[in-house]
Design a protein around this motif. Structure first.
Motif, PDB file in Angstrom:
ATOM      1  N   GLY A  79       0.833  -1.197   0.000  1.00  0.00           N
ATOM      2  CA  GLY A  79       0.000   0.000   0.000  1.00  0.00           C
ATOM      3  C   GLY A  79       0.856   1.231   0.000  1.00  0.00           C
ATOM      4  N   GLU A  80       0.410   2.268   0.724  1.00  0.00           N
ATOM      5  CA  GLU A  80       1.175   3.497   0.787  1.00  0.00           C
ATOM      6  C   GLU A  80       0.914   4.217   2.101  1.00  0.00           C
ATOM      7  OE1 GLU A  80       0.018   6.014  -2.396  1.00  0.00           O
ATOM      8  OE2 GLU A  80      -1.906   6.571  -1.516  1.00  0.00           O
ATOM      9  N   VAL A  81       1.907   5.018   2.506  1.00  0.00           N
ATOM     10  CA  VAL A  81       1.799   5.883   3.678  1.00  0.00           C
ATOM     11  C   VAL A  81       1.804   7.319   3.164  1.00  0.00           C
ATOM     12  CG1 VAL A  81       2.865   6.616   5.830  1.00  0.00           C
ATOM     13  CG2 VAL A  81       2.972   4.218   5.150  1.00  0.00           C
ATOM     14  N   CYS A  82       0.830   8.115   3.566  1.00  0.00           N
ATOM     15  CA  CYS A  82       0.726   9.481   3.067  1.00  0.00           C
ATOM     16  C   CYS A  82       0.643  10.459   4.230  1.00  0.00           C
ATOM     17  CB  CYS A  82      -0.496   9.633   2.158  1.00  0.00           C
ATOM     18  SG  CYS A  82      -2.049   9.192   2.954  1.00  0.00           S
ATOM     19  N   LEU A  83       0.983  11.708   3.954  1.00  0.00           N
ATOM     20  CA  LEU A  83       1.004  12.773   4.956  1.00  0.00           C
ATOM     21  C   LEU A  83      -0.290  13.563   4.888  1.00  0.00           C
ATOM     22  CD1 LEU A  83       2.871  14.228   7.069  1.00  0.00           C
ATOM     23  CD2 LEU A  83       3.465  15.803   5.226  1.00  0.00           C
ATOM     24  N   SER A  84      -0.840  13.879   6.050  1.00  0.00           N
ATOM     25  CA  SER A  84      -2.045  14.714   6.130  1.00  0.00           C
ATOM     26  C   SER A  84      -1.877  15.680   7.286  1.00  0.00           C
ATOM     27  CB  SER A  84      -3.296  13.845   6.320  1.00  0.00           C
ATOM     28  OG  SER A  84      -3.245  13.204   7.594  1.00  0.00           O
ATOM     29  N   HIS A  85      -2.752  16.691   7.343  1.00  0.00           N
ATOM     30  CA  HIS A  85      -2.719  17.673   8.414  1.00  0.00           C
ATOM     31  C   HIS A  85      -4.017  17.593   9.199  1.00  0.00           C
ATOM     32  CE1 HIS A  85       1.056  19.475   7.352  1.00  0.00           C
ATOM     33  NE2 HIS A  85       0.662  19.659   6.091  1.00  0.00           N
ATOM     34  N   ARG A  86      -3.876  17.321  10.509  1.00  0.00           N
ATOM     35  CA  ARG A  86      -5.021  17.224  11.415  1.00  0.00           C
ATOM     36  C   ARG A  86      -6.026  16.156  10.969  1.00  0.00           C
ATOM     37  NH1 ARG A  86      -4.762  21.583  14.827  1.00  0.00           N
ATOM     38  NH2 ARG A  86      -3.496  23.341  14.100  1.00  0.00           N
ATOM     39  N   GLY A  87      -5.531  15.141  10.254  1.00  0.00           N
ATOM     40  CA  GLY A  87      -6.399  14.048   9.845  1.00  0.00           C
ATOM     41  C   GLY A  87      -7.436  14.416   8.821  1.00  0.00           C
ATOM     42  N   ASN A  88      -7.170  15.425   7.998  1.00  0.00           N
ATOM     43  CA  ASN A  88      -8.133  15.873   6.999  1.00  0.00           C
ATOM     44  C   ASN A  88      -7.982  15.157   5.662  1.00  0.00           C
ATOM     45  OD1 ASN A  88      -9.279  17.712   8.779  1.00  0.00           O
ATOM     46  ND2 ASN A  88      -7.773  19.294   8.262  1.00  0.00           N
ATOM     47  N   GLY A  89      -7.266  14.062   5.595  1.00  0.00           N
ATOM     48  CA  GLY A  89      -7.074  13.340   4.354  1.00  0.00           C
ATOM     49  C   GLY A  89      -5.674  13.537   3.811  1.00  0.00           C
ATOM     50  N   CYS A  90      -5.286  12.638   2.899  1.00  0.00           N
ATOM     51  CA  CYS A  90      -3.930  12.682   2.357  1.00  0.00           C
ATOM     52  C   CYS A  90      -3.783  13.818   1.356  1.00  0.00           C
ATOM     53  CB  CYS A  90      -3.604  11.347   1.685  1.00  0.00           C
ATOM     54  SG  CYS A  90      -3.489   9.962   2.845  1.00  0.00           S
ATOM     55  N   ARG A  91      -2.594  14.374   1.329  1.00  0.00           N
ATOM     56  CA  ARG A  91      -2.277  15.397   0.341  1.00  0.00           C
ATOM     57  C   ARG A  91      -2.006  14.723  -0.996  1.00  0.00           C
ATOM     58  NH1 ARG A  91       1.885  19.561   3.098  1.00  0.00           N
ATOM     59  NH2 ARG A  91       1.497  20.577   1.101  1.00  0.00           N
ATOM     60  N   GLU A  92      -2.371  15.416  -2.054  1.00  0.00           N
ATOM     61  CA  GLU A  92      -2.295  14.807  -3.379  1.00  0.00           C
ATOM     62  C   GLU A  92      -0.878  14.756  -3.938  1.00  0.00           C
ATOM     63  OE1 GLU A  92      -4.715  13.292  -4.733  1.00  0.00           O
ATOM     64  OE2 GLU A  92      -6.147  13.833  -3.190  1.00  0.00           O
ATOM     65  N   THR A  93       0.039  15.548  -3.392  1.00  0.00           N
ATOM     66  CA  THR A  93       1.393  15.600  -3.926  1.00  0.00           C
ATOM     67  C   THR A  93       2.115  14.284  -3.686  1.00  0.00           C
ATOM     68  OG1 THR A  93       1.404  17.929  -3.335  1.00  0.00           O
ATOM     69  CG2 THR A  93       3.506  16.975  -3.965  1.00  0.00           C
ATOM     70  N   ASN A  94       2.816  13.820  -4.707  1.00  0.00           N
ATOM     71  CA  ASN A  94       3.554  12.563  -4.578  1.00  0.00           C
ATOM     72  C   ASN A  94       4.694  12.668  -3.581  1.00  0.00           C
ATOM     73  OD1 ASN A  94       1.923  11.260  -6.430  1.00  0.00           O
ATOM     74  ND2 ASN A  94       3.194  11.868  -8.186  1.00  0.00           N
ATOM     75  N   THR A  95       5.147  13.901  -3.307  1.00  0.00           N
ATOM     76  CA  THR A  95       6.233  14.075  -2.343  1.00  0.00           C
ATOM     77  C   THR A  95       5.842  13.569  -0.967  1.00  0.00           C
ATOM     78  OG1 THR A  95       6.872  16.040  -3.586  1.00  0.00           O
ATOM     79  CG2 THR A  95       7.862  15.755  -1.405  1.00  0.00           C
ATOM     80  N   LEU A 103       6.029  21.486  11.640  1.00  0.00           N
ATOM     81  CA  LEU A 103       5.504  20.774  12.803  1.00  0.00           C
ATOM     82  C   LEU A 103       4.421  21.549  13.530  1.00  0.00           C
ATOM     83  CD1 LEU A 103       8.842  19.321  14.243  1.00  0.00           C
ATOM     84  CD2 LEU A 103       7.212  18.217  12.709  1.00  0.00           C
ATOM     85  N   GLN A 104       4.298  22.860  13.277  1.00  0.00           N
ATOM     86  CA  GLN A 104       3.270  23.656  13.952  1.00  0.00           C
ATOM     87  C   GLN A 104       1.872  23.348  13.421  1.00  0.00           C
ATOM     88  OE1 GLN A 104       4.041  25.464  16.561  1.00  0.00           O
ATOM     89  NE2 GLN A 104       6.226  25.011  16.310  1.00  0.00           N
ATOM     90  N   LEU A 105       1.768  22.683  12.269  1.00  0.00           N
ATOM     91  CA  LEU A 105       0.468  22.395  11.665  1.00  0.00           C
ATOM     92  C   LEU A 105      -0.086  21.034  12.091  1.00  0.00           C
ATOM     93  CD1 LEU A 105       1.173  23.673   8.035  1.00  0.00           C
ATOM     94  CD2 LEU A 105       0.070  24.884   9.931  1.00  0.00           C
ATOM     95  N   THR A 106       0.497  20.454  13.109  1.00  0.00           N
ATOM     96  CA  THR A 106       0.072  19.139  13.618  1.00  0.00           C
ATOM     97  C   THR A 106       0.032  18.110  12.492  1.00  0.00           C
ATOM     98  OG1 THR A 106      -1.338  20.332  15.174  1.00  0.00           O
ATOM     99  CG2 THR A 106      -1.605  17.949  15.090  1.00  0.00           C
ATOM    100  N   PRO A 107       1.181  17.703  11.982  1.00  0.00           N
ATOM    101  CA  PRO A 107       1.200  16.731  10.883  1.00  0.00           C
ATOM    102  C   PRO A 107       0.780  15.336  11.343  1.00  0.00           C
ATOM    103  CG  PRO A 107       3.428  17.169  11.642  1.00  0.00           C
ATOM    104  CD  PRO A 107       2.541  18.118  12.388  1.00  0.00           C
TER     105      PRO A 107
END
Length: 637
Positions: A322-338, A367-371
């Motif tokens: 599968g994959e691990v993706c980054l989101s902010h405050r649990g609002n869903g994964c960001r679309e950027t492949n980075t 880190l201030q955006l609660t990743p």
């Protein structure tokens, strides 16, 4: 055995392919297979390592192993040696002498002469064994310019040993020696061959899922008394951890759970692997255990260029895709492949607990955006997460404040509970002394010169009470025999000597009668006769009058030395009807200055006074008697 034309080559090809796959061969005994151009092939053991003159040249040898079976039931490991030879025309004719009768044979023997080849094999740390193959050469039928092949199938009674190191070579061309390893027992013993190879015996295991008891039951066929050895592993390539029970908790079983079974007591036992939980009929039961045992941790960090990063660690029983993706405050994964990282099965590592781990890093993160990170797993109905990083700076300050408040409250509570003790310690330091509480001193209890039994009984009860509190107690009523032997004054002096060495006090019990006797004692004349008015009053005939009078002499002597309050305390009982309870009457002069305690109302104060031991007494420091008189527990008239 002679197989002409292409049939021989097909057999040789089949032999080679079967040996590579360790399939069952069609040979039940030792055989020799000759290719086109050779006939009358025979194979026999050769003791002598020196080759005869009519041997041919060996160009190459290819050894391999196959399984040879008797009656297609019992199979053992056999050795197959494929030999490429070159036949010289001039060496094809036998050089040995012939008799006259041989010269008269037909011309076929001359055109088709005899020849031989010898190959030896050797197991490590053993003597070599050689096989000699004899054959008739037909030069006209040779397929390739005097080149041909011979295959030898060699068998041993118990088969060749598994995993043994082998050497195969022609004695005439030692440089063609081939060294190779026989297949292991585990490689040979597939599920299809376990019943045919005697050394491939393995315990039979089956599993039953009992959802009512939430466990998996392990069943072993034909094993009622002793169980075989079992180990459990996640994934077929994972570390196998020993398991010594016949049940496995259902929550720990996943589709990738495998079992290995073997029997330590049998030499013929091999270890077999079973993975029964990846079947379709049980997937719905054990699939959820993967998601329930997935754990993800995230933590911040610094890169080499001092920029911030967020590292994550994913742990699961099975290797996931599968994959691990980054989101902010649990609002869903960001679309950027980075901010997406793939999970592949070949990048996982197993930890000491048997679970598989995968780590990764997201760089240049605020880190201030609660990743947070979320995990998308192939086959899962929904995403796992979010797993967020929380800024713990505020929590640390809050924890510090709470800790300080708890410490203050605890200190206040201890001060409240130990108020009296703290008060005495403070007073002691302010007055230059150091005190400690110790109830191991000696107490001497003296009765008043009364004939009233109630007072005398109270004195004995007080002595017993003080003994229960841990003091060493001597009561004059308990020592009448010693007093009659020594006399009242010597007995009292012996008790005072014990006080001087071990510490303690003399308790003098007062009643109204005792105060009257004390007042009369103060007006005694030179002859020791008491006077009141115009009548001479001798001392009472009470058995304790002499002891009471002796204590008055010692008290008077101590007062003259300025230490009367160091050894003597005065007691009065509140509960006896013969006492007047008048606390304002003046004590006789000889008793003035001594601490006076009313019992039972001031029992605790008396115990505190008896338990105080003075240390490090220096010049100008107050005595313990002065300290007790200054407290609220004791009072002086």
């Amino acid at each position: 055995m002679f197989l002409p034309g292409w049939s021989a080559w097909c057999v040789l090809l089949t032999l080679h392919m079967s040996a590579c796959g360790l399939e069952i061969s069609g040979y039940e005994s030792e055989e020799v297979i000759c290719s086109q151009g050779l006939s009358d092939c025979t194979m026999k053991d050769e003791v002598s390592l020196s080759e005869p003159k009519n041997t041919v040249d060996v160009q190459n040898i290819k050894p391999d192993f196959k399984l040879c079976c008797e009656d297609r039931t019992t199979c053992t490991l056999c050795l197959v040696i494929e030999t490429e030879i070159y036949i010289h025309p001039e060496k094809a004719v036998e050089d040995e002498g012939h008799s006259g009768s041989e010269e008269e044979d037909n011309s076929d023997e001359t055109s088709n002469p005899k020849a031989s080849v010898m190959v030896c094999y050797k197991i490590a740390a053993t003597l070599p064994t050689c096989k000699k193959v004899e054959f008739t050469v037909n030069h006209a039928a040779l397929a390739q310019h005097n080149q041909t092949k011979i295959a030898m199938v060699i068998m041993k009674p118990d088969g060749f040993p598994f995993s043994s190191q082998m050497y195969v070579y022609p004695p005439k061309s030692i440089h063609l020696m081939r060294e190779f390893i026989a297949p292991s027992l585990y490689e040979v013993c597939s599920k299809e061959l376990q019943k045919r190879v005697p050394k491939c015996y393995a315990p039979t295991i089956s599993t039953v899922i009992n959802q009512e008891k939430n466990q998996v039951e392990l069943l072993f066929k034909g094993r009622n008394k002793t169980l075989p050895s079992v180990c459990v592993q996640y994934e077929e390539e994972g570390n196998c951890q020993s398991w010594n029970r016949s049940t496995i908790p259902l929550y720990s079983v996943t589709p990738c759970t495998c079992l290995q079974v073997w029997d330590d007591d049998e030499r013929t036992s091999v270890r077999t692997q079973h993975c029964p939980f990846n079947k379709t009929n049980v997937l719905h039961v054990v699939q959820k255990n993967i998601w329930e045992n997935v754990s993800v941790s995230v933590r911040p960090g610094k890169m080499t260029d001092y920029s911030t990063m967020l590292s994550w660690n994913l742990s699961a029983p099975c290797r996931l895709e599968g994959e691990v993706c980054l989101s902010h405050r649990g609002n869903g994964c960001r679309e950027t492949n980075t901010f997406r990282q793939q999970l592949k099965k070949d990048t996982w590592k197993q930890n000491s607990k048997g679970h598989w781990e995968k780590t990764g890093v997201f760089e240049n993160i605020n880190l201030q955006l609660t990743p947070c990170v979320m995990v998308k797993v192939k086959g899962a109905q929904h995403e796992l997460g979010p797993f967020c990083f929380e800024n713990t700076g505020r929590w640390r300050w809050s924890l510090l404040v709470v800790g300080v408040m708890l410490l203050v409250c605890l200190t206040a509570l201890m001060f409240y509970l130990l108020h009296d003790l703290v008060k005495k310690w403070v007073w002691s330091w302010n007055n230059g002394g150091l005190v400690q509480i110790d109830r191991t001193g000696h107490v001497v209890l003296l009765s008043p010169p009364d004939m009233y039994d109630g007072v005398l009984e109270s004195v004995c009860q007080l002595g017993s009470f003080l003994r229960d509190q841990g003091f060493s107690v001597s009561v004059d009523q308990w020592s009448r025999k010693e007093q009659c032997t020594l006399g009242p004054l010597p007995w009292l002096h012996s008790q005072l000597l014990r006080l001087n060495s071990h510490g303690g006090r003399v308790l003098l019990v007062l009643t109204d009668k005792a105060l009257e006797k004390t007042e009369e004692w103060t007006h005694r004349d030179e002859d020791g006769v008491m006077k009141r008015g115009d009548k001479d009053l001798p001392l009472s005939s009470s058995p304790y009058s002499d002891m009471f009078t002796a204590s008055l002499f010692i008290i008077q002597a101590d007062k003259q030395l300025g230490r009367a309050g160091e050894r003597f305390l005065l007691l009065k009982f509140d509960s006896h009807p013969l006492q007047s309870h008048s606390s304002d009457r003046t004590l006789p002069v000889v008793l003035q200055g001594l601490p006076l305690f009313q019992l039972p109302s001031q029992t605790q104060a008396l115990l505190d006074e008896l338990g105080v031991v003075e240390t490090e007494k220096g010049p100008g420091r107050m005595t313990w008697t002065e300290w007790s008189l200054g407290s609220s527990d004791g009072w002086r008239i």
